[in-house]
Design an enzyme around this catalytic site. Structure first.
Site, PDB file in Angstrom:
ATOM      1  CG  HIS B  21      -0.275  -0.091   2.492  1.00 49.44           C
ATOM      2  ND1 HIS B  21       0.377   0.976   3.017  1.00 49.44           N
ATOM      3  CD2 HIS B  21      -0.105  -1.119   3.353  1.00 49.44           C
ATOM      4  CE1 HIS B  21       0.911   0.624   4.174  1.00 49.44           C
ATOM      5  NE2 HIS B  21       0.643  -0.640   4.389  1.00 49.44           N
ATOM      6  CB  ALA B  22       0.063   4.808   0.184  1.00 45.69           C
TER       7      ALA B  22
END
Lengths: 591, 98
Positions: B21-22
Site C-alpha cells: 500500500h502507499a
C-alpha cells in the site's frame, strides 16, 4: 451568541430537488477548481517549469510544517509522510514537468492532465484500498494547484467539508472540472431548468436552484445558506428557527426519497409473480436521468417534436441522430420507444404550418403529415435507424387510422434502410415496429394492423377524445372526458385480446397508465407494459406489487358489467380502496 | 530478459497484511531513489519503477503476491538487499493496523 443579520430569501428556479444546508463557496472568484489552459512560448518554458517546482516546494514546506506540529503517534502523520513522498513522485512531479515541456502548456493545465490520468488508473483498480488512493493523489495535486494559482490557503478541515457552489453560471467545461465529491449543491445566477448545471445536479441527485439573478452579488464565501431545490429558493443567513425547520424538512425529504428509490429500482412484480415493465415518457434527452432515478424500466414514449419547434427550417438527419443516440446510449440495454413526428393541433410548428385548420385534431397531423412530407419523414427514419445501432430501439408510428398508413410507413422505413446501406452508413433495421392505437378505426382494425407490427401502444388521451368525441380543452364538455367510460374499457380489452391472439405485445403510454386507480383494471386487461411521466413510476410500481393479477382478471369481468364511468369508479374504490388510500397517504407526504 | 536467479534480481512474496500500500510503497521508493540506475518491481507481466510510489501502487500487490525486484546496475546490490529485507520483514507493520 452574536446576533445574526436578518435572513434573506432569494427566489430562483428549482433545477434539482432536495434540500441542503451548508457554507457558500464562490466558484468564480476564490475557488481554485477552474483551471485555464494556455500556451507557453518556447523561451518561457524553463520559467514555467521553475514556477511549477516552486509551487511543489511550497507545498512541501507546508507539509513539513504541519508534520512538525503533529504528535508522532498520530496516524494522520503517516498520511502526510506519504503525501510528502508523492509530491516528488516521478509519475506526478516528473510527468508534469515533461508535459509542460512537451506540450508547451502552462503548469496548471499540465498538473490537471497528469492528475486526471492518474485518477483513472486508480479508479479502474479492483482493490478498494488502492482505489481510494486516488484521493491522496488529488489532495496532493490540490495543494500544488493552490500554490500555483496563488489562491488563499484553505485549512485542511475546510477542504474536507462539503460546500455549496455559488456561481454566476457554470459552463459544461467548468462543471466537469469541479470536484463533485465535495459539492452538496449548486446555485447560480443564470440558467433555467434545462441548463447544464441543472441536468448535472439532477443526475447526481444533489439540490440545485438556478436563475437566482442576485446570488453572487449577495452571498459571500462561507455564508451559511439553505438551498431548497424543491421550491426553488435559497435562504441566506437563516435564523435559528428557519434552520431547525429546514433540518427537519431535509430529514423528511431524505427519508421519503430513500423509500421511493429503494422501492422504485426493484422490478414491478405482482403478488402472484407477474412482472410488468414500468416505463417513462420523455420529450427531452435530459429527462433520461430523472427517468432512471425514478426506476423506469425503459422509455415507452420518446416524443420527438421538440427538435422541430421554434425554428424556421427542419432539423437535419445528423442533428436528430445525435439527440437520439444520446438517449439510446444512456438507456442501453433498456428499450427506447421513439415515436415518429407527431405534430398535432395544439403543437403546430411555427413556420411549417402556413395555413390554419378549422379542426386540427381531425386534420393533417402525425403519420398523415409525415407521409405527405416524405423528405422530412425520411430524415427522421434514417436518424432513428442509425441511432438503433447504439442500443435497444423500437419505432412507434402515431395516429395510425388505416392499414394503408402502417404499410406505407413500414415501406418508407425499408427505403430509409436501403438508402443508408447505399451510403455505407451503419444502421440497424432489426428493430420492433409499433402502431399507436389512438383512433377508433385502429381499434376496430386491430387484427389487420397486428399482422404488420410487433407491438401496439395505446395512446389513451387521443383514443378517449376521438371515441367519446370530447375536446378536453373545452370547459363545457371536459368533465365528460372519462377514461373509465365503459366504452373505453371495452375498446382497451378488445385491443389487448387481439394482441394476445396475434402474439404481439400490448403497451399503454397515455395518462391513464400513470394513474394508480386504473392499474387493477389495466392488469386485468393484460397490459405488458405501462409508460407514464417519470415521477409516477414509483407509485405505479408500488400499486402493481400490491396486486394479484389473477384477482384483477375476475375483477375485470365485474367491471365489464358496469354501465357508467361513475359506477366503474365506485367498484374500483370498493374493491381496491385499501391500496389506493395507502397511495394517497404517500402522495400526502410528498407535499 | 535477465534470468531471475542472477545476482541482479530477487523474488519475494508480500507477507504483510495490507499488501503493497502507499506507506510500504513509500518506503521502497525512498530506498530506490538512492540507486545509480533504475530499479524495477515485476509482478506477472507488469512492471513498475521502484522509485515511484504511484507506479508501485498500480501493480496492485496484495498479501501473497509474488514479485521480482530487479536492478540494472550491480552497484545497486545493497539497495536490492535492503528492499528485499523490507518486503520480507513485512515493512514492520504493527499487527493491529487496519
Amino acid at each position: 451568541m452574536k446576533s445574526i443579520a436578518e435572513e434573506i430569501i432569494i427566489k430562483g428556479i428549482s433545477a434539482s430537488p432536495g434540500i441542503c444546508i451548508g457554507k457558500a463557496y464562490r466558484v468564480d472568484r476564490e475557488g481554485v477548481e477552474i483551471v485555464e489552459k494556455y500556451k507557453i512560448q518556447a523561451k518561457d518554458l524553463s520559467n514555467e517549469v521553475k514556477r511549477f517546482k516552486a509551487a511543489v516546494k511550497k507545498s512541501r514546506d507546508e507539509l513539513l510544517g504541519i508534520l512538525e506540529k503533529s504528535p508522532e503517534e498520530l496516524q494522520h502523520a503517516h498520511i502526510l509522510e506519504t503525501h510528502l513522498a508523492l509530491l516528488k513522485d516521478k509519475m506526478l512531479y516528473g510527468r508534469c514537468i515533461e508535459t509542460i515541456k512537451q506540450e508547451n502548456i502552462n503548469a496548471e493545465w499540465a498538473l490537471k492532465t497528469v492528475i486526471s490520468n492518474l485518477r483513472e488508473v486508480f479508479q479502474t483498480m479492483i482493490d478498494p484500498y488502492l482505489k481510494e488512493r486516488s484521493a491522496d493523489v488529488v489532495q496532493v495535486a490540490d495543494n500544488i494547484m493552490r500554490n500555483l494559482t496563488g489562491a488563499k490557503q484553505v485549512n485542511i478541515a475546510a477542504i474536507k467539508k462539503r460546500v455549496i457552489l455559488v456561481a454566476q453560471d457554470l459552463s459544461p467545461a467548468e462543471t466537469c472540472q469541479i470536484n463533485l465529491e465535495r459539492v452538496k449543491g449548486f446555485i447560480t445566477d443564470r440558467g433555467g431548468k434545462a441548463s447544464h448545471t441543472g441536468i448535472i445536479a439532477r443526475s447526481l441527485e444533489i439540490p440545485a436552484v438556478v436563475g437566482l439573478k442576485e446570488a453572487t452579488s449577495t452571498i459571500r464565501n462561507d455564508d451559511l445558506i439553505i438551498v431548497d431545490g424543491n421550491s426553488g429558493i435559497v435562504i441566506l443567513r437563516p435564523t435559528e428557527n428557519t434552520l431547525l425547520q429546514y433540518e427537519e424538512r431535509k430529514i423528511d425529504y431524505e427519508e421519503y426519497k430513500a423509500v421511493i428509490t429503494r422501492d422504485s429500482k426493484a422490478p414491478a412484480e405482482s403478488l402472484d409473480g407477474v412482472r410488468l415493465s414500468v416505463m417513462g415518457n420523455i420529450e427531452l434527452p435530459e429527462e433520461v436521468f430523472a427517468l432512471l432515478n425514478y426506476g423506469g424500466d425503459g422509455i415507452g414514449l420518446y416524443r420527438t417534436e421538440f427538435q422541430y419547434f421554434n425554428r424556421t427550417d427542419f432539423p437535419g438527419e445528423d442533428e436528430l441522430f445525435d439527440k437520439y443516440k444520446d438517449v439510446v446510449e444512456v438507456m442501453h440495454p433498456k428499450p427506447v420507444t421513439i415515436r415518429t413526428l407527431d405534430i398535432n393541433g395544439d403543437k403546430a410548428l411555427t413556420n411549417q404550418f402556413n395555413y390554419e385548420e378549422t379542426n386540427p385534431a381531425l386534420g393533417l397531423r402525425a403519420i398523415r403529415y409525415c407521409l405527405k412530407k416524405p423528405q422530412v419523414f425520411k430524415d427522421q427514419l434514417r436518424a432513428i435507424l442509425r441511432a438503433a445501432t447504439f442500443g435497444n430501439v423500437r419505432i412507434l408510428f402515431p395516429m395510425i387510422s388505416t392499414y394503408f398508413e402502417i404499410r406505407e410507413a413500414t415501406r418508407m422505413l425499408d427505403q430509409a434502410a436501403e438508402s443508408l446501406e447505399k451510403n455505407g452508413l451503419p444502421y440497424n433495421r432489426d428493430i420492433e415496429i409499433g402502431a399507436m392505437i389512438e383512433v377508433p378505426s385502429a381499434v376496430i382494425m386491430a387484427d389487420v394492423l397486428a399482422e404488420n407490427v410487433d407491438f401496439f401502444s395505446i395512446g389513451t388521451n387521443d383514443l378517449i377524445q376521438y371515441s367519446l368525441a370530447i375536446d378536453r380543452g373545452n370547459e363545457q364538455v371536459a368533465h365528460l372526458f372519462q377514461p373509465l367510460d365503459p366504452a373505453i374499457i371495452r375498446m382497451l380489452k378488445h385491443v389487448a385480446d387481439v394482441a394476445r391472439e396475434k402474439e404481439i405485445k400490448i403497451f399503454m403510454c397515455g395518462e391513464m397508465a400513470g394513474t394508480p386507480h386504473h392499474v387493477p383494471l389495466l392488469l386485468g386487461i393484460g397490459m405488458d407494459e405501462l409508460s407514464m411521466n417519470p415521477q409516477s413510476i414509483p407509485d405505479i410500481k408500488r400499486v402493481i406489487r400490491s396486486l394479484n393479477v389473477a384477482d384483477t382478471r375476475s375483477f375485470l369481468k365485474e367491471v365489464l358489467t358496469q354501465t357508467t364511468a361513475k359506477s366503474t369508479f365506485e367498484l374500483i374504490k370498493a374493491t381496491y380502496g385499501s391500496i389506493l388510500s395507502e397511495q394517497m397517504y404517500s402522495e400526502g407526504r410528498k407535499k | 530478459m535477465i534470468d531471475s536467479n542472477s545476482e541482479l534480481s530477487r523474488e519475494v512474496i508480500i507477507v504483510n497484511e495490507l499488501g503493497l500500500h502507499a506507506r510500504s510503497a513509500a518506503k521502497i521508493a525512498a530506498l530506490a531513489n538512492h540507486s545509480k540506475a533504475s530499479i524495477w518491481l515485476k509482478k506477472g507481466k507488469e512492471r513498475a519503477d521502484a522509485s515511484s510510489i504511484l507506479d508501485i501502487l498500480t501493480l496492485a500487490c496484495e498479501k501473497g503476491s509474488k514479485i521480482t525486484i530487479r536492478i540494472e546496475n550491480k552497484a545497486d546490490a545493497d539497495i536490492l538487499a535492503a528492499i528485499t529485507e523490507l518486503v520480507e520483514g513485512g515493512f514492520k507493520e504493527p499487527a493491529d493496523l487496519k
